[in-house]
Write an enzyme that holds these catalytic residues in place. Structure first.
Site, PDB file in Angstrom:
ATOM      1  N   HIS A  57     -19.507   3.181 -74.835  1.00  0.00           N
ATOM      2  CA  HIS A  57     -20.954   3.172 -75.048  1.00  0.00           C
ATOM      3  C   HIS A  57     -21.488   1.774 -74.750  1.00  0.00           C
ATOM      4  CE1 HIS A  57     -21.198   6.849 -77.973  1.00  0.00           C
ATOM      5  NE2 HIS A  57     -20.357   7.075 -76.965  1.00  0.00           N
ATOM      6  N   GLU A  59     -23.270  -0.379 -76.474  1.00  0.00           N
ATOM      7  CA  GLU A  59     -23.074  -1.392 -77.508  1.00  0.00           C
ATOM      8  C   GLU A  59     -21.618  -1.864 -77.551  1.00  0.00           C
ATOM      9  OE1 GLU A  59     -26.312   1.473 -79.015  1.00  0.00           O
ATOM     10  OE2 GLU A  59     -24.435   1.622 -77.900  1.00  0.00           O
ATOM     11  N   CYS A  87     -25.265   4.927 -82.311  1.00  0.00           N
ATOM     12  CA  CYS A  87     -24.555   6.048 -82.922  1.00  0.00           C
ATOM     13  C   CYS A  87     -23.633   5.495 -84.013  1.00  0.00           C
ATOM     14  CB  CYS A  87     -23.760   6.808 -81.863  1.00  0.00           C
ATOM     15  SG  CYS A  87     -22.260   5.949 -81.309  1.00  0.00           S
ATOM     16  N   CYS A  90     -20.918   3.076 -82.663  1.00  0.00           N
ATOM     17  CA  CYS A  90     -21.461   1.786 -82.244  1.00  0.00           C
ATOM     18  C   CYS A  90     -21.951   0.978 -83.435  1.00  0.00           C
ATOM     19  CB  CYS A  90     -22.577   1.989 -81.230  1.00  0.00           C
ATOM     20  SG  CYS A  90     -21.988   2.673 -79.666  1.00  0.00           S
TER      21      CYS A  90
END
Length: 160
Positions: A57, A59, A87, A90
């Site tokens: 992801h 991040e 999320c 993250c």
């Protein structure tokens, strides 16, 4: 002078990165930057589908890059600008990295509206283990706890 101007410019950078990399085929529309003392030290973007890595992801990739740049696992003194509310994975990575602040543009509901249901994970985590969608079973506790005891007694461990 506008106090939020720099924050808005930094967020726009994360958003532009999300669009650029999404259009280039790297993954979903997510971008993140990590800032220290007002300077961008790392960029990250969603690479889930291009790298076949469900943890890639924006991040997380930004955190990985920032840690390499600063040669540390502790990003205290840094802030993250991310194109979407993180999320749970993250968010956990942000806490583990000890970032000082999170700035985000889109919400988890905005993400759900386009097919990214991060909110499902937020609802799943507080459930008792036996009620989660993926079954959990403890195995090998006696053997596993030995590793923890060895860590506890290790004189040269680095706390994190």
């Amino acid at each position: 002078m506008c106090q939020n101007c720099q924050s808005e410019d930094l967020m726009q950078h994360a958003i532009d990165l999300s669009i650029e990399k999404m259009q280039a085929g790297f993954g979903g529309p997510f971008g993140a930057i990590i800032v220290k003392d007002g300077e961008i030290i790392a960029e990250g973007f969603n690479q889930v589908t291009s790298s076949n890595d469900p943890t890639a992801h924006a991040e997380v990739t930004a955190i990985r890059e920032a840690c390499k740049t600063l040669d540390t696992f502790d990003l205290n003194g840094c802030e993250i600008y991310t194109s979407c509310e993180p999320c749970p994975m993250c968010l956990s990575a942000i806490y583990w990295a000890r970032l000082d602040k999170i700035y985000y543009a889109n919400t988890r509901q905005d993400a759900a509206d386009i097919g990214f249901d991060d909110d499902f994970l937020y609802r799943e985590i507080p459930k008792p283990l036996e009620k989660r969608l993926i079954p959990c079973e403890q195995v090998g506790h006696e053997a596993g706890i030995r590793a923890f005891k060895l860590w506890q007694d290790k004189p040269d461990k680095i706390h994190y």
